[in-house]
Design a protein around this motif. Sequence first.
Motif, mmCIF file in Angstrom:
data_model
loop_
_atom_site.group_PDB
_atom_site.id
_atom_site.type_symbol
_atom_site.label_atom_id
_atom_site.label_comp_id
_atom_site.label_asym_id
_atom_site.label_seq_id
_atom_site.Cartn_x
_atom_site.Cartn_y
_atom_site.Cartn_z
ATOM 1 N N GLU A 163 162.529 -22.437 -18.874
ATOM 2 C CA GLU A 163 161.557 -22.868 -19.887
ATOM 3 C C GLU A 163 161.473 -24.384 -19.942
ATOM 4 O O GLU A 163 160.380 -24.960 -20.061
ATOM 5 N N ILE A 164 162.619 -25.050 -19.863
ATOM 6 C CA ILE A 164 162.619 -26.510 -19.851
ATOM 7 C C ILE A 164 161.899 -27.014 -18.609
ATOM 8 O O ILE A 164 161.079 -27.947 -18.676
ATOM 9 N N VAL A 165 162.187 -26.407 -17.470
ATOM 10 C CA VAL A 165 161.530 -26.802 -16.221
ATOM 11 C C VAL A 165 160.018 -26.638 -16.342
ATOM 12 O O VAL A 165 159.249 -27.517 -15.942
ATOM 13 N N ARG A 166 159.597 -25.526 -16.908
ATOM 14 C CA ARG A 166 158.159 -25.261 -17.038
ATOM 15 C C ARG A 166 157.482 -26.308 -17.916
ATOM 16 O O ARG A 166 156.413 -26.839 -17.564
ATOM 17 N N LEU A 167 158.079 -26.611 -19.051
ATOM 18 C CA LEU A 167 157.475 -27.565 -19.980
ATOM 19 C C LEU A 167 157.444 -28.974 -19.401
ATOM 20 O O LEU A 167 156.437 -29.692 -19.520
ATOM 21 N N VAL A 168 158.552 -29.384 -18.777
ATOM 22 C CA VAL A 168 158.610 -30.723 -18.188
ATOM 23 C C VAL A 168 157.629 -30.843 -17.028
ATOM 24 O O VAL A 168 156.916 -31.840 -16.891
ATOM 25 N N GLU A 169 157.566 -29.795 -16.201
ATOM 26 C CA GLU A 169 156.640 -29.807 -15.071
ATOM 27 C C GLU A 169 155.193 -29.925 -15.557
ATOM 28 O O GLU A 169 154.402 -30.708 -15.010
ATOM 29 N N LEU A 170 154.843 -29.175 -16.583
ATOM 30 C CA LEU A 170 153.484 -29.212 -17.122
ATOM 31 C C LEU A 170 153.146 -30.603 -17.649
ATOM 32 O O LEU A 170 152.067 -31.145 -17.371
ATOM 33 N N ALA A 171 154.080 -31.189 -18.398
ATOM 34 C CA ALA A 171 153.848 -32.520 -18.970
ATOM 35 C C ALA A 171 153.683 -33.574 -17.877
ATOM 36 O O ALA A 171 152.814 -34.452 -17.961
ATOM 37 N N LEU A 172 154.505 -33.492 -16.830
ATOM 38 C CA LEU A 172 154.430 -34.472 -15.747
ATOM 39 C C LEU A 172 153.155 -34.308 -14.926
ATOM 40 O O LEU A 172 152.541 -35.303 -14.519
ATOM 41 N N ARG A 173 152.743 -33.067 -14.687
ATOM 42 C CA ARG A 173 151.516 -32.842 -13.921
ATOM 43 C C ARG A 173 150.301 -33.336 -14.693
ATOM 44 O O ARG A 173 149.329 -33.826 -14.102
ATOM 45 N N GLN A 174 150.342 -33.233 -16.009
ATOM 46 C CA GLN A 174 149.246 -33.751 -16.828
ATOM 47 C C GLN A 174 149.140 -35.271 -16.720
ATOM 48 O O GLN A 174 148.071 -35.845 -16.939
ATOM 49 N N GLU A 175 150.262 -35.915 -16.363
ATOM 50 C CA GLU A 175 150.260 -37.368 -16.162
ATOM 51 C C GLU A 175 149.859 -37.743 -14.735
ATOM 52 O O GLU A 175 149.822 -38.930 -14.396
ATOM 53 N N GLY A 176 149.586 -36.734 -13.903
ATOM 54 C CA GLY A 176 149.139 -36.996 -12.542
ATOM 55 C C GLY A 176 150.225 -37.008 -11.484
ATOM 56 O O GLY A 176 149.973 -37.353 -10.324
ATOM 57 N N HIS A 177 151.450 -36.609 -11.856
ATOM 58 C CA HIS A 177 152.555 -36.636 -10.904
ATOM 59 C C HIS A 177 152.636 -35.337 -10.103
ATOM 60 O O HIS A 177 152.207 -34.267 -10.571
ATOM 61 N N ASN A 178 153.198 -35.419 -8.911
ATOM 62 C CA ASN A 178 153.541 -34.245 -8.121
ATOM 63 C C ASN A 178 154.960 -33.824 -8.504
ATOM 64 O O ASN A 178 155.864 -34.668 -8.540
ATOM 65 N N VAL A 179 155.160 -32.553 -8.776
ATOM 66 C CA VAL A 179 156.445 -32.102 -9.300
ATOM 67 C C VAL A 179 157.070 -31.066 -8.384
ATOM 68 O O VAL A 179 156.426 -30.088 -7.987
ATOM 69 N N PHE A 180 158.335 -31.283 -8.052
ATOM 70 C CA PHE A 180 159.155 -30.324 -7.340
ATOM 71 C C PHE A 180 160.243 -29.852 -8.297
ATOM 72 O O PHE A 180 160.721 -30.638 -9.122
ATOM 73 N N THR A 181 160.646 -28.607 -8.210
ATOM 74 C CA THR A 181 161.621 -28.076 -9.151
ATOM 75 C C THR A 181 162.779 -27.405 -8.420
ATOM 76 O O THR A 181 162.648 -26.943 -7.285
ATOM 77 N N ALA A 182 163.919 -27.364 -9.120
ATOM 78 C CA ALA A 182 165.107 -26.691 -8.603
ATOM 79 C C ALA A 182 165.938 -26.220 -9.778
ATOM 80 O O ALA A 182 165.918 -26.824 -10.853
#
Length: 229
Positions: free
Chosen positions: A13-32
């Motif tokens: 859930e934390i990964v999902r929320l952080v990824e969404l927020a970062l993508r809204q800022e225009g960043h490319n996001v990788f997760t693990a």
Amino acid sequence: MNANILVVDDDPEIVRLVELALRQEGHNVFTAATGLEALRCFQEQEIDLVIVDVMMPEMDGLTFSKEVRKTENVPILMLSAKSEDMDKIEGLLIGADDYMTKPFHLLELIVRVKALLRRAYPAKNNPSQGSSVLQFGPLTIDHKRYEVRYNEEKIVLTAKEFDILYLLASHPGQVFPAEDIFQKVWKEKYYEGNNTVMVHISNLREKVDKLLGYKLIQTVWGVGYKIEI
């Protein structure tokens, strides 16, 4: 700048929320979800910044950060449910550039990410900005590249270690109290008993002095720190 950011946490859930927020800022996001998975991703991708949780299975965030710091100086923002000062100091000692305690506000995380990227990649954030190269014998401090080299050997520093070194080196002979260094580098209000600067100075000496063979950053007891030409 649009950055490649690696988010590492075993809480989906934390990964999902952080990824969404970062993508809204225009960043490319990788997760693990684990340190080992993150290390594989880091080795395969061009990562500009890492957000990593401390407590994870297989390989924790501290161990992962130590492995990253062996070869790279990308900014590392560490997350932890622990709030004790010693836990924060441990994170800074192994090379983290910033530290946030869970739970955190996503807006604050975004602000800190922007600050880390701005300090680590000044040319990308402001391409028209000039830069200078400082030379101290065999030591070269290149502000444009955010690199420090001993002869041709690259010295891996964190973004804040570089900022401290460049601040002192660009004002040779001037003594900077720890309070001034903290406010200029972290852009935050200094509080009594904060030994963050001391920790970073210690790390710098460990990385630089053993190559130079002398103490580059000098301590003026009761006052602060300086670099002499």
